[in-house]
Design an enzyme around this catalytic site. Structure first.
Site, PDB file in Angstrom:
ATOM      1  N   HIS A   1      38.067  30.372  24.321  1.00  0.00           N
ATOM      2  CA  HIS A   1      37.484  30.025  22.913  1.00  0.00           C
ATOM      3  C   HIS A   1      37.612  28.435  22.488  1.00  0.00           C
ATOM      4  O   HIS A   1      38.622  27.735  22.279  1.00  0.00           O
ATOM      5  CB  HIS A   1      38.265  30.798  21.701  1.00  0.00           C
TER       6      HIS A   1
ATOM      7  N   HIS B   1      32.556  22.642  15.888  1.00  0.00           N
ATOM      8  CA  HIS B   1      32.693  23.989  15.181  1.00  0.00           C
ATOM      9  C   HIS B   1      32.327  24.074  13.582  1.00  0.00           C
ATOM     10  O   HIS B   1      31.506  24.330  13.133  1.00  0.00           O
ATOM     11  CB  HIS B   1      33.899  24.656  15.478  1.00  0.00           C
TER      12      HIS B   1
END
Length: 270
Positions: A39, A82
């Site tokens: 991730h 992100h």
């Protein structure tokens, strides 16, 4: 009574239609099942920040697949980052999409010397060595971001898929890039405290736009894996499933009862 029964039957049929994904290309997802997916790269908060070139290089070196996030800068550069703002990762109270790429280059990620990378820089690191899961951020101009993503990808020959919380990203891919594997990201929007109108939360939590984007896989928050609509979709349509984000060996073991693709961080899977 007969009309009520007919109405209920039609509602059930409509529900099943809305829930239906694209479940005919599961074999193509095997590369994502054969390795764990790091991730935002294989990051370590103390010295290798998330979504950094160092994190992606570390994942590639250890043979893990990669999950990353893409969004556009003010001047149309596709970067890997992100959050909507720079606050958490760069200590600056600015929105990423209000910054030019040159302005972003003034900041570093966390306490490192790493910069916010261009997506092209990450492609150069991955270079087809490991599978890549690309999340198009739902915030901002999702259409421009999606179009720019495929412009930058060009003739990239490595294995990758595209996912998003925004069903319209999948619908765009379905129409314009039908050969590309696409995944619907979702969660329990109430328990995750995501700010949306209740009807939007209801529709997205229950995957009721699957008919629109026709995802090849569902990437669901593993903590809510027993949600009714998600469970029905998984069992009825045999769609492939990815767990996000697994953060312990115990959670990984539990997730393996349901999922076949695993997106992880904060530990190294055994």
């Amino acid at each position: 009574m007969i009309y009520l029964m007919i109405a209920l039957l039609l509602l059930v049929l409509l529900y099943l239609y809305l829930l239906k994904p694209n479940s005919g290309r599961g074999e193509r997802l095997r590369p994502f099942e054969e390795t764990y997916i790091a991730h935002r790269g294989l990051f370590r908060p103390e010295n290798i920040p998330e979504n950094s070139c160092a994190a992606f290089a570390s994942a590639v070196k250890q043979g893990y697949g990669i999950e990353l996030d893409v969004q556009l800068t003010k001047d149309g550069k596709l970067v890997v980052f992100h959050d909507a703002t720079l606050t958490r990762m760069c200590g600056v109270k600015r929105e990423l999409r209000e910054c030019t790429y040159q302005e972003l280059c003034e900041y570093t990620l966390g306490k490192s010397t790493e910069k916010i990378p261009l997506f092209q820089d990450v492609l150069n690191i991955v270079a087809g060595k490991v599978p890549m899961v690309i999340e198009v951020k739902a915030e901002g101009n999702w259409l421009a971001t999606t179009e720019k993503l495929f412009e930058v990808l060009g003739d990239y020959s490595g294995i990758f898929c595209v996912e998003s919380f925004h069903p319209s990203v999948l619908a765009w891919c379905r129409k314009n890039k039908p050969e590309i594997l696409r995944g619907q990201l979702s969660t329990n929007y109430w328990k995750n405290n995501i700010k949306q109108m209740w009807i939007v939360k209801f529709v997205l939590s229950n995957l009721l736009l699957n008919f629109y984007g026709c995802p090849d896989f569902i990437a669901y928050n593993y903590k809510y894996a027993h949600a009714f609509s998600y469970t029905l979709c998984r069992k009825l349509y045999r769609v492939k499933n990815a767990a996000w984000t697994v953060r312990s060996e115990e959670a990984l073991t539990e997730s393996k009862k349901i999922f076949s693709i695993f997106i992880f961080d904060s530990f190294i899977p055994k």
